[in-house]
Design a protein around this motif. Structure first.
Motif, PDB file in Angstrom:
ATOM      1  N   LEU A  36       0.829  -1.202   0.000  1.00  0.00           N
ATOM      2  CA  LEU A  36       0.000   0.000   0.000  1.00  0.00           C
ATOM      3  C   LEU A  36       0.865   1.255   0.000  1.00  0.00           C
ATOM      4  CD1 LEU A  36      -2.785   1.337   0.174  1.00  0.00           C
ATOM      5  CD2 LEU A  36      -2.622   1.123   2.654  1.00  0.00           C
ATOM      6  N   ARG A  37       1.935   1.254   0.793  1.00  0.00           N
ATOM      7  CA  ARG A  37       2.835   2.407   0.830  1.00  0.00           C
ATOM      8  C   ARG A  37       3.481   2.638  -0.526  1.00  0.00           C
ATOM      9  NH1 ARG A  37       6.949   1.619   5.494  1.00  0.00           N
ATOM     10  NH2 ARG A  37       7.921   3.264   4.300  1.00  0.00           N
ATOM     11  N   VAL A  38       3.883   1.591  -1.210  1.00  0.00           N
ATOM     12  CA  VAL A  38       4.507   1.735  -2.523  1.00  0.00           C
ATOM     13  C   VAL A  38       3.510   2.307  -3.518  1.00  0.00           C
ATOM     14  CG1 VAL A  38       5.463   0.440  -4.473  1.00  0.00           C
ATOM     15  CG2 VAL A  38       6.249  -0.039  -2.154  1.00  0.00           C
ATOM     16  N   ARG A  39       2.298   1.783  -3.530  1.00  0.00           N
ATOM     17  CA  ARG A  39       1.281   2.290  -4.457  1.00  0.00           C
ATOM     18  C   ARG A  39       0.952   3.742  -4.178  1.00  0.00           C
ATOM     19  NH1 ARG A  39      -3.596  -1.585  -4.171  1.00  0.00           N
ATOM     20  NH2 ARG A  39      -4.474   0.074  -5.417  1.00  0.00           N
ATOM     21  N   LEU A  40       0.825   4.099  -2.901  1.00  0.00           N
ATOM     22  CA  LEU A  40       0.534   5.479  -2.545  1.00  0.00           C
ATOM     23  C   LEU A  40       1.687   6.391  -2.938  1.00  0.00           C
ATOM     24  CD1 LEU A  40      -1.441   7.406  -1.185  1.00  0.00           C
ATOM     25  CD2 LEU A  40      -0.306   6.906   0.985  1.00  0.00           C
ATOM     26  N   TRP A  42       3.879   6.005  -5.404  1.00  0.00           N
ATOM     27  CA  TRP A  42       3.883   6.212  -6.853  1.00  0.00           C
ATOM     28  C   TRP A  42       2.724   7.097  -7.304  1.00  0.00           C
ATOM     29  CZ3 TRP A  42       7.899   6.058  -9.626  1.00  0.00           C
ATOM     30  CH2 TRP A  42       8.927   5.163  -9.355  1.00  0.00           C
ATOM     31  N   THR A  43       1.612   7.046  -6.588  1.00  0.00           N
ATOM     32  CA  THR A  43       0.490   7.940  -6.905  1.00  0.00           C
ATOM     33  C   THR A  43       0.893   9.387  -6.672  1.00  0.00           C
ATOM     34  OG1 THR A  43      -1.083   6.216  -6.309  1.00  0.00           O
ATOM     35  CG2 THR A  43      -1.914   8.474  -6.375  1.00  0.00           C
ATOM     36  N   PHE A  44       1.609   9.642  -5.567  1.00  0.00           N
ATOM     37  CA  PHE A  44       2.087  11.004  -5.306  1.00  0.00           C
ATOM     38  C   PHE A  44       3.100  11.447  -6.358  1.00  0.00           C
ATOM     39  CE2 PHE A  44       0.886  10.539  -0.654  1.00  0.00           C
ATOM     40  CZ  PHE A  44      -0.201  11.380  -0.775  1.00  0.00           C
ATOM     41  N   VAL A  45       3.956  10.553  -6.796  1.00  0.00           N
ATOM     42  CA  VAL A  45       4.928  10.900  -7.844  1.00  0.00           C
ATOM     43  C   VAL A  45       4.196  11.271  -9.123  1.00  0.00           C
ATOM     44  CG1 VAL A  45       6.722   9.954  -9.350  1.00  0.00           C
ATOM     45  CG2 VAL A  45       6.824   9.540  -6.887  1.00  0.00           C
ATOM     46  N   GLU A  46       3.212  10.459  -9.497  1.00  0.00           N
ATOM     47  CA  GLU A  46       2.443  10.755 -10.711  1.00  0.00           C
ATOM     48  C   GLU A  46       1.722  12.086 -10.589  1.00  0.00           C
ATOM     49  OE1 GLU A  46      -1.111   8.853 -13.474  1.00  0.00           O
ATOM     50  OE2 GLU A  46      -0.449   7.792 -11.676  1.00  0.00           O
ATOM     51  N   PHE A  47       1.125  12.357  -9.444  1.00  0.00           N
ATOM     52  CA  PHE A  47       0.433  13.618  -9.213  1.00  0.00           C
ATOM     53  C   PHE A  47       1.396  14.799  -9.324  1.00  0.00           C
ATOM     54  CE2 PHE A  47      -1.208  16.851  -6.202  1.00  0.00           C
ATOM     55  CZ  PHE A  47      -2.376  17.162  -6.870  1.00  0.00           C
ATOM     56  N   GLY A  48       2.574  14.666  -8.744  1.00  0.00           N
ATOM     57  CA  GLY A  48       3.574  15.732  -8.816  1.00  0.00           C
ATOM     58  C   GLY A  48       4.029  15.984 -10.239  1.00  0.00           C
TER      59      GLY A  48
END
Length: 62
Positions: A36-40, A42-48
């Motif tokens: 879950l931490r890894v997925r979250l 990468w979601t923040f990286v994509e958002f940034g």
């Protein structure tokens, strides 16, 4: 073998098996948290990256 000795050995083995089961349960729960931490992350990286690539409006000076 005396019955008390036989029973004591069963209690010792029961304690060992329960400790192994608890350790396995804890290790398995950590794995899900990490996923879950890894997925979250990468979601923040994509958002940034989307924020950095978004076209910016011209700043107005008044």
């Amino acid at each position: 073998m005396h019955s008390e000795t036989h029973l004591a050995l069963h209690h010792i083995r029961d304690t060992e098996l329960r400790a192994q089961a608890e350790a396995h349960r804890l290790a398995a729960s950590v794995g899900h948290t990490r996923t879950l931490r890894v997925r979250l992350g990468w979601t923040f990286v994509e958002f940034g990256l989307r924020l950095a690539a978004a076209p910016r409006a011209a700043a107005t000076v008044s």
